[in-house]
Design an enzyme around this catalytic site. Structure first.
Site, PDB file in Angstrom:
ATOM      1  N   SER A 186       0.803  -1.225   0.000  1.00 39.86           N
ATOM      2  CA  SER A 186       0.000   0.000   0.000  1.00 39.86           C
ATOM      3  C   SER A 186       0.837   1.277   0.000  1.00 39.86           C
ATOM      4  O   SER A 186       0.366   2.309  -0.476  1.00 39.86           O
ATOM      5  CB  SER A 186      -0.962  -0.004   1.185  1.00 39.86           C
ATOM      6  OG  SER A 186      -0.275  -0.253   2.385  1.00 39.86           O
ATOM      7  N   HIS A 214      -5.448  -3.348  -2.134  1.00 41.41           N
ATOM      8  CA  HIS A 214      -5.172  -2.373  -3.193  1.00 41.41           C
ATOM      9  C   HIS A 214      -5.181  -3.000  -4.589  1.00 41.41           C
ATOM     10  O   HIS A 214      -4.935  -2.305  -5.579  1.00 41.41           O
ATOM     11  CB  HIS A 214      -3.838  -1.662  -2.951  1.00 41.41           C
ATOM     12  CG  HIS A 214      -3.957  -0.536  -1.967  1.00 41.41           C
ATOM     13  ND1 HIS A 214      -4.488   0.680  -2.296  1.00 41.41           N
ATOM     14  CD2 HIS A 214      -3.645  -0.472  -0.657  1.00 41.41           C
ATOM     15  CE1 HIS A 214      -4.475   1.468  -1.232  1.00 41.41           C
ATOM     16  NE2 HIS A 214      -3.977   0.788  -0.225  1.00 41.41           N
ATOM     17  N   LYS A 245     -12.063   0.367  -1.017  1.00 39.30           N
ATOM     18  CA  LYS A 245     -11.174   1.154  -1.870  1.00 39.30           C
ATOM     19  C   LYS A 245     -11.775   1.266  -3.275  1.00 39.30           C
ATOM     20  O   LYS A 245     -12.720   2.013  -3.458  1.00 39.30           O
ATOM     21  CB  LYS A 245      -9.774   0.550  -1.823  1.00 39.30           C
ATOM     22  CG  LYS A 245      -9.161   0.785  -0.434  1.00 39.30           C
ATOM     23  CD  LYS A 245      -7.852   0.128  -0.176  1.00 39.30           C
ATOM     24  CE  LYS A 245      -7.367   0.550   1.214  1.00 39.30           C
ATOM     25  NZ  LYS A 245      -6.456  -0.398   1.827  1.00 39.30           N
TER      26      LYS A 245
HETATM   27  C1  PLP Z   1      -6.532  -0.594   3.274  1.00 36.30           C
HETATM   28  C2  PLP Z   1      -6.014  -1.942   3.559  1.00 36.30           C
HETATM   29  C3  PLP Z   1      -6.691  -2.790   4.432  1.00 36.30           C
HETATM   30  C4  PLP Z   1      -7.899  -2.324   5.194  1.00 36.30           C
HETATM   31  O1  PLP Z   1      -9.029  -2.282   4.387  1.00 36.30           O
HETATM   32  P1  PLP Z   1     -10.324  -1.483   4.912  1.00 36.30           P
HETATM   33  O2  PLP Z   1     -11.427  -2.075   4.142  1.00 36.30           O
HETATM   34  O3  PLP Z   1     -10.078  -0.039   4.645  1.00 36.30           O
HETATM   35  O4  PLP Z   1     -10.414  -1.771   6.371  1.00 36.30           O
HETATM   36  C5  PLP Z   1      -6.209  -4.060   4.617  1.00 36.30           C
HETATM   37  N1  PLP Z   1      -5.100  -4.485   3.983  1.00 36.30           N
HETATM   38  C6  PLP Z   1      -4.410  -3.700   3.138  1.00 36.30           C
HETATM   39  C7  PLP Z   1      -3.207  -4.229   2.455  1.00 36.30           C
HETATM   40  C8  PLP Z   1      -4.840  -2.386   2.907  1.00 36.30           C
HETATM   41  O5  PLP Z   1      -4.165  -1.599   2.077  1.00 36.30           O
END
Ligand code: PLP
Length: 397
Positions: A186, A214, A245
Site C-alpha cells: 500500500s 489495493h 477502496k
Molecule cells: C486498506 C487496507 C486494508 C484495510 O481495508 P479497509 O477495508 O479499509 O479496512 C487491509 N489491507 C491492506 C493491504 C490495505 O491496504
C-alpha cells in the site's frame, strides 16, 4: 492532583516538535477527483477511489433502494439476527466473481484480516509474513498464538530459506504454515511476486494468504485481483479483498473454500461480536461488482492515467520508487519535508497526503498519490504543474 493521562499531551508535543502533527482535513463535498476540502477546491490524489465508484449513479441508487426496502441498519451481529438476504447475495456474487467456492464479508478489510488470521494460524502453527505487510495483517498476527517469522520485503529466496528452516526443524514436517503477503503493497505500490511465493509454498506445503486490498478492482480481469492477474486460480488458499477502496463503499471479505467460510462463521471474532453491514452498504457493493463487469473502460482509464502521471513525475525528476500500480509515492526524505510538500501542494490546489513514521521509515517519508479513472488529462497536467512548482521550491527536483 496530577493528570493520570498527562502522557497524551507530551506525545502531542513531541509530534509537533518533529513537524509530524496532523490535523484531519475535512472533505466538504463528495469524494471525487475534484473535492472541496477545508474550504478550498482541490484535485485529490489521496483517495483510494480508483474507479470513481464512490459517486457512481448505480451505487447511489442501489443504496437508496436498499434503505427504502430494508431500513438503515442490520440490527445485530450476523450469527444472531444480522444476516440479511443482501449479505448472502453479496457473498454469492463475490464468490462467483473471484472464482472461489465461498466468501464471507466483514465490516472492513481490517477486520477481515484480524478475524481470519488467528483462525488460520492456531497455536503450534507458523506464520511467515512479508516485513511490509499492512498494519491489519500485523495486528491479525499479534492476535494469533502462532509462531511468527518475518521475511525481508519481496525476498522470495529468504522466504524459501525460512520455509526450509521451519520444515527441517524437529517436528517441523507436521506444522501448519501460512505465508501471508499483501497483493499490492500500500505504501510503495509494488506487486507481490505471487508466482514465486506460490511455488515456494507448494514446495514446502504451506498455505498462501494474499491480502488484495489495493488490488481489488485494480488488477486482474475486471479487477479480480492479483490471483487472476498472475493466473494462479486454485493455488492461493485465502484471498482477502476490500470493498472500501476501488469498490467505493465499505467492507472486507475472505475468499476461499467453503470449509474456511464455515469455520470463520463459528470462530472469527469480528464476525461473531460486531454488527454486520447496513443493507445500503451490501447493496452498493453488489452494484459495484456489476459495474466492474459492465464498465471495463474504467479500469482502462485508470491505467492510462497511471502511465501519464508516472511518466510526468519521472520526467520532472522526482524519486517515485518502484511502484507498478496507480499508487505513486513521491519520496521527500524526511517526515517534516513530506508534510511540507503536502501542505504546499494543498495551497496550490492539489491534495496529496504526507506519510511518515511509523507508517514508513522516516528517511522514506513521502507524499503518496493515487490517480483514479475519474481524473481528466487536464487534472493530471495541473497536478504535475503543482508538483513541479513545489518540488523546485523545496529542492526535491
Ligand atoms: C486498506 C487496507 C486494508 C484495510 O481495508 P479497509 O477495508 O479499509 O479496512 C487491509 N489491507 C491492506 C493491504 C490495505 O491496504
Amino acid at each position: 492532583m496530577t493528570d493520570p493521562l498527562a502522557f497524551l499531551g507530551a506525545e502531542l508535543d513531541e509530534l509537533r516538535a518533529k513537524g509530524l502533527y496532523r490535523r484531519l482535513r475535512v472533505v466538504e463535498s463528495e469524494q471525487a477527483a475534484h473535492c472541496r476540502i477545508d474550504g478550498r477546491e482541490v484535485i485529490t490524489l489521496s483517495s483510494n477511489n480508483y474507479l470513481g465508484l464512490t459517486t457512481h449513479p448505480k451505487l447511489r441508487r442501489a443504496a437508496i433502494e436498499a434503505v427504502e426496502a430494508f431500513g438503515a441498519g442490520s440490527g445485530a451481529v450476523r450469527t444472531i439476527a444480522g444476516t440479511m438476504t443482501l449479505h448472502q447475495q453479496l457473498e454469492a456474487r463475490l464468490a462467483e466473481f473471484k472464482h472461489v467456492e465461498a466468501t464471507l464479508t466483514f465490516q472492513s478489510g481490517f477486520t477481515a484480516n484480524t478475524g481470519a488470521i488467528p483462525i488460520l494460524a492456531p497455536e503450534g502453527s507458523v506464520i511467515v509474513s512479508d516485513e511490509l505487510n499492512h498494519a491489519s495483517i500485523i495486528d491479525g498476527i499479534r492476535l494469533s498464538k502462532a509462531e511468527r517469522r518475518i521475511f525481508p520485503h519481496a525476498d522470495t529466496d529468504a522466504l524459501r530459506a525460512t520455509l526450509r528452516d521451519i520444515r527441517s526443524a524437529p517436528g517441523g514436517a507436521d506444522r501448519t504454515v501460512l505465508v501471508i503477503t499483501d497483493g499490492v503493497f500500500s505504501m510503495d505500490g509494488d506487486i507481490a511476486r505471487l508466482p514465486e511465493i506460490v511455488e515456494a509454498a507448494e514446495e514446502f506445503e504451506a498455505a498462501v494468504f494474499v491480502d488484495d486490498a489495493h488490488a481489488s478492482g485494480v488488477l486482474g480481469r475486471n479487477g479480480r485481483g492479483t490471483v487472476d492477474h498472475f493466473d494462479l486460480h486454485g493455488r492461493v488458499h485465502v484471498q482477502v479483498g476490500t470493498l472500501s477502496k476501488a469498490i467505493g463503499v465499505l467492507g472486507g471479505y475472505v475468499a476461499g473454500s467453503l470449509n474456511l467460510r464455515e469455520v470463520l462463521i463459528h470462530r472469527a471474532r469480528p464476525f461473531l461480536f460486531s454488527t454486520s453491514h447496513p443493507p445500503a452498504v451490501a447493496a452498493a457493493c453488489l452494484a459495484a461488482i456489476d459495474v466492474l463487469e459492465s464498465e471495463p473502460d474504467r479500469l482502462e482509464r485508470l491505467w492510462a492515467n497511471t502511465r501519464l502521471f508516472k511518466d510526468g513525475m519521472r520526467r520532472l525528476g522526482f524519486d517515485i520508487g518502484g511502484s507498478e500500480t496507480p499508487i505513486t509515492p513521491v519520496i521527500a526524505g524526511s517526515g517534516a519535508l513530506a508534510m511540507k510538500l503536502s501542505d504546499r501542494l494543498f495551497e496550490e490546489g492539489v491534495f496529496a497526503q504526507g506519510i511518515g513514521f511509523p507508517t514508513v521509515p522516516d528517511a522514506r517519508s513521502r507524499v503518496r498519490t493515487i490517480v483514479t479513472a475519474e481524473h481528466s488529462e487536464t487534472d493530471l497536467a495541473e497536478c504535475l504543474a503543482a508538483f513541479e512548482l513545489v518540488g523546485r521550491e523545496l529542492g526535491l527536483i
